[in-house]
Each structure stands twice: as C-alpha cells, then as structure tokens.
Design an enzyme around this catalytic site. Structure first.
Site, short mmCIF file in Angstrom:
data_model
loop_
_atom_site.label_atom_id
_atom_site.label_comp_id
_atom_site.label_asym_id
_atom_site.label_seq_id
_atom_site.Cartn_x
_atom_site.Cartn_y
_atom_site.Cartn_z
N LYS A 183 10.34 18.08 58.26
CA LYS A 183 10.08 16.74 58.93
C LYS A 183 10.70 16.50 60.29
CE LYS A 183 7.77 12.84 58.65
NZ LYS A 183 8.11 11.70 57.96
N ASN A 201 -0.85 11.05 68.75
CA ASN A 201 -0.63 12.25 68.45
C ASN A 201 -1.24 13.57 68.75
OD1 ASN A 201 1.65 10.76 67.38
ND2 ASN A 201 1.25 11.09 64.99
N1 NDP Z 1 6.55 3.07 59.24
C1 NDP Z 1 6.22 4.18 58.68
O1 NDP Z 1 4.90 4.42 58.44
C2 NDP Z 1 7.02 5.27 58.51
C3 NDP Z 1 8.51 5.04 58.67
N2 NDP Z 1 9.32 6.31 58.45
C4 NDP Z 1 10.86 5.85 58.49
O2 NDP Z 1 11.16 4.88 57.63
C5 NDP Z 1 12.30 4.14 58.44
C6 NDP Z 1 11.74 2.83 58.35
O3 NDP Z 1 10.79 2.76 59.32
P1 NDP Z 1 10.06 1.39 59.63
O4 NDP Z 1 9.33 0.78 58.37
O5 NDP Z 1 8.69 1.72 60.56
O6 NDP Z 1 10.89 0.40 60.29
P2 NDP Z 1 10.92 -1.16 60.25
O7 NDP Z 1 11.96 -1.54 61.49
O8 NDP Z 1 9.45 -1.67 60.41
O9 NDP Z 1 11.66 -1.75 58.91
C7 NDP Z 1 13.01 -1.52 58.60
C8 NDP Z 1 13.33 -3.06 58.42
O10 NDP Z 1 14.44 -3.12 57.75
C9 NDP Z 1 15.05 -4.42 58.25
N3 NDP Z 1 16.57 -4.26 58.22
C10 NDP Z 1 17.59 -3.46 58.78
N4 NDP Z 1 18.55 -3.95 58.15
C11 NDP Z 1 18.53 -4.81 57.27
C12 NDP Z 1 19.43 -5.34 56.54
N5 NDP Z 1 20.70 -5.06 56.46
N6 NDP Z 1 19.10 -6.55 55.53
C13 NDP Z 1 17.83 -6.68 55.60
N7 NDP Z 1 16.73 -6.09 56.29
C14 NDP Z 1 17.32 -5.10 57.22
C15 NDP Z 1 14.55 -4.51 59.66
O11 NDP Z 1 14.98 -5.63 60.29
P3 NDP Z 1 15.43 -5.71 61.88
O12 NDP Z 1 14.22 -4.70 62.79
O13 NDP Z 1 15.36 -7.34 62.35
O14 NDP Z 1 16.67 -5.27 61.75
C16 NDP Z 1 13.31 -3.98 59.41
O15 NDP Z 1 12.25 -5.23 58.89
C17 NDP Z 1 12.54 5.13 59.69
O16 NDP Z 1 13.45 5.89 59.59
C18 NDP Z 1 11.14 5.45 59.99
O17 NDP Z 1 11.20 6.60 60.79
C19 NDP Z 1 8.96 7.25 57.65
C20 NDP Z 1 7.52 7.31 57.39
C21 NDP Z 1 6.62 6.57 57.90
C1 KPL Z 2 4.71 11.99 61.16
C2 KPL Z 2 4.76 11.27 62.32
C3 KPL Z 2 4.71 11.86 63.78
C4 KPL Z 2 3.45 10.40 62.23
O1 KPL Z 2 3.35 9.70 63.31
C5 KPL Z 2 5.92 10.27 62.18
O2 KPL Z 2 6.55 10.54 61.16
C6 KPL Z 2 6.44 9.20 62.96
O3 KPL Z 2 5.30 8.65 63.68
O4 KPL Z 2 7.28 8.88 62.82
#
Ligand code: NDP
Ligand code: KPL
Length: 325
Positions: A183, A201
């Site tokens: 990944k 992408n």
């Molecule tokens: N979105 C997706 O489709 C995918 C995401 N990922 C991975 O998953 C992870 C999260 O991504 P994503 O969901 O997009 O990110 P987001 O920023 O949407 O979500 C993370 C959330 O956690 C909050 N947060 C951070 N620290 C705290 C805390 N201490 N207490 C409460 N809330 C907190 C953030 O708030 P704030 O921003 O205000 O700090 C934010 O709202 C990343 O590593 C991403 O690469 C993997 C696959 C798919």
């Molecule tokens: C797999 C991929 C590249 C899908 O967009 C992703 O994980 C990301 O955007 O962080």
C-alpha cells in the site's frame, strides 16, 4: 464487540458507521466538536454507495475510554497525540487503518495492549459535520503487528468487520507487513504525483505520467526488500497500476489535501521510503524528489490554493473540522 473509532473524520466515520449497523457492536466515534455534535443530534448520515443514517455514540474526549477494540483513523501526523490519549484508556487491542508507515510502531511503543496493523482501500470523504460520502469499497486487511498475543484478536477483529459486511481479511505478521509496504508503494506512486499535477488518479494510466509508476514502485520494492519484506518489483508495479485503474476517477487523498491547502502525509509515505533507503544505503531519487516537492509546497502552502476545508460549514478555515479523503 465494543469498538472505539479514534479519529472520526472520513474513513473513520464510514467504517464506524458501517460497524454501528451491527446489533452486536457498540461503537463510539472520537472526533471533533462540530462532527460529534451533528452525530449526536441528527445521527451519522452515510451517502454515496449507500444512503442511511446510523446512531453511534460520539465524543470529543478520547481519554479514559474502554472497549474491546480501538481503531485508529487519524492522519499519520496525529498518531502520536492519539496514542497519548489512547494510553489513558483500556483496550484489548488497538488497530491502525491509516496510510503510510510508522503508525503501528508509534502505537506499539506507547501502548501495553496488542497492536494490529491494518490497511483499507475503502474510500470516504467527510462532506459536512455529521455526513460522510462512501465513494469506494475495496478490501480491509488486518494482522498482528508484533508478537503480543495478537493472533487471536486479529481474527476477532476481521470477523467484527465481516459482520458489518466489510470485506476483511486476517493475515499473519509477515503478511501485514507486506500488505502495508505494498500500500505504501501505491500511495508513494499515486498520491504525490496526482497532487502535484492536481489530477485524478487515472492521469497515471497513460504516458507520459504512466512512466513515473515503475521507477517509484521499484524504489519502494527495493527498500522493502532491504528491510526484510519480500516485496517483488513486478508485483509492486502491477499493484500500483491496478489501483490506478480501479480509482481512475478518484482524487487521491494527497491531491484533496493540496487543493485545500492542508498538511499532507508525505513524510510517512515517500519520506518514509527515503529514510529507510538511506539507512540501507539505497538511492531512491524519484521518491526523494517527490518528497522534496510536496514538502516545498507545504512550506509555502496557502498561496493561491483554496483554504476551504471542505466540511461544508462555510468558514473556510481549518477550525478543527476535516474532510480528508
Ligand atoms: N479517507 C479515505 O478514504 C481513506 C483514508 N485512509 C487513511 O486513513 C487516515 C485518516 O484519513 P481521513 O479519514 O481521510 O482523514 P480525516 O482528516 O478526514 O479524519 C481524521 C479525523 O480525526 C480527527 N482527529 C485527529 N486527532 C484527533 C483527536 N485527538 N481527537 C479527536 N479527533 C481527532 C481529525 O480532526 P482535525 O483534522 O481537526 O485534526 C479528523 O477529523 C489517513 O492515514 C488516511 O491516509 C486510508 C484509506 C482511505
Ligand atoms: C489508494 C489511493 C491512492 C486512492 O486514492 C489512496 O489510498 C489515497 O488516495 O490515499
């Protein structure tokens, strides 16, 4: 199963919402105030691939919680602070579902409970407080990160996801390391290139951009092999190409972040490759170039890019809401 989702933004809210649909699961989202208030008042609205509203518990305070499982879904640069809060709680296991490398090590170093590694290709974007769009289903893989009685619990966690009709697979310790490096190659190739090009992408599916994939993937595979992970060049290139095709119309999370002038996860993606390669005496010029360019953008960010955090509350500033991707 009692489940805490620590970091209820995009992917955390989607997976937490799907898990909360299972009667045997008791789900608590840990997120920021605007999102938590909306979930408490109106429920969590899932849109996109499916449309429904579900009512998990939600809190802004991630300290002192107790559950069978804590899922970590904060951005990688928040993992250390998340671990400090989780350390005040009581969990049978903690599982990262984040992108990038290093999150599991941070959690294992801070917590006494078993730590699982995880990766998912489900896709979500938090559109507004209380609402998340499910824009892509895929797989979810979990496995023991280190030998701390993880074997049994890894299978229970995979089953908990399958009960929510999430395509979850349990692999062993070597398997999860390989899947995370694979990944990492996918993210190392797709995220910074599409972010710099401000492109979907699918831009990497055709020359000349497609010619970038192989050198990036080869560098990641060579680095993985140097740290003892059996990741082949050909399979890594194929994995990246497959995700480019499968997510051609998607905007990578890094492109999403750059368009909104938000910090990226470059340091745990291409930066991680550069650091491990340096330690192994391997030259990874393409990854280093991408890391440098995104870091340069981050150093000057906000110039000419939208500062809209996209959470739909119209304030345009990063007021603790996030919309990830
Ligand atoms: N979105 C997706 O489709 C995918 C995401 N990922 C991975 O998953 C992870 C999260 O991504 P994503 O969901 O997009 O990110 P987001 O920023 O949407 O979500 C993370 C959330 O956690 C909050 N947060 C951070 N620290 C705290 C805390 N201490 N207490 C409460 N809330 C907190 C953030 O708030 P704030 O921003 O205000 O700090 C934010 O709202 C990343 O590593 C991403 O690469 C993997 C696959 C798919
Ligand atoms: C797999 C991929 C590249 C899908 O967009 C992703 O994980 C990301 O955007 O962080």
């Amino acid at each position: 199963m009692e489940i805490v989702v620590f970091g209820a933004g995009s992917i955390g809210s989607l997976l937490g919402g799907l898990l909360a649909c299972v009667p045997d699961h008791d789900v608590t989202l840990v997120g920021r105030e605007a999102h938590v208030d909306a979930v408490r008042q109106e429920g969590l609205r899932i849109t996109g691939r499916e449309a429904f509203t579900v009512r998990p518990d939600a809190t802004t305070d991630g300290t002192g919680l107790a559950a069978d499982l804590a899922l970590v879904t904060v951005k990688a640069f928040d993992t250390e602070s998340a671990a400090r809060e989780l350390r005040t709680g009581d969990f049978r296991a903690v599982c990262s579902l984040q992108n990038g490398m290093g999150n599991e090590d941070v959690l294992a170093g801070a917590l006494d409970c078993p730590v699982l590694g995880g990766t998912t290709s489900y896709g979500a974007v938090r559109e507004a407080p209380g609402e998340v769009t499910w824009n892509g289903a895929g797989d979810l893989v979990v496995g023991p990160w280190e030998p701390r009685d993880c074997d049994g619990v890894a299978g229970e966690v995979a089953e908990a996801f399958r009960a929510a009709e999430i395509d979850a697979e349990r692999v062993d310790a070597d398997g999860i390391r390989k899947r995370l490096w694979e990944k990492l190659a996918v993210n190392a190739a797709i995220n910074p290139t599409t972010a710099l090009a401000r492109a979907e992408n699918g831009a990497l599916a055709a020359p000349p951009a497609a010619d970038l994939v192989a050198p990036i993937a080869r560098e990641v595979a060579a680095t993985a092999q140097a740290v003892g992970v059996d990741l082949g060049e050909a399979e890594t290139i194929e994995a990246v190409e497959a995700v480019v095709d499968a997510t051609a119309e998607n905007e990578s999370s890094m492109c999403h972040d750059v368009r909104r002038g938000r910090r990226t996860e470059i340091d745990v993606i291409n930066g991680y490759v550069v650091e491990r390669a340096r330690e192994a005496g391997i030259d990874v010029p393409t990854n280093r170039t991408l890391w440098t360019l995104i870091r340069a953008w981050e150093a000057g960010r906000g110039h000419g890019e939208s500062s809209d955090d996209g959470d739909g509350d119209g304030d345009g500033d990063d007021d603790g809401d996030s919309d990830g991707a």
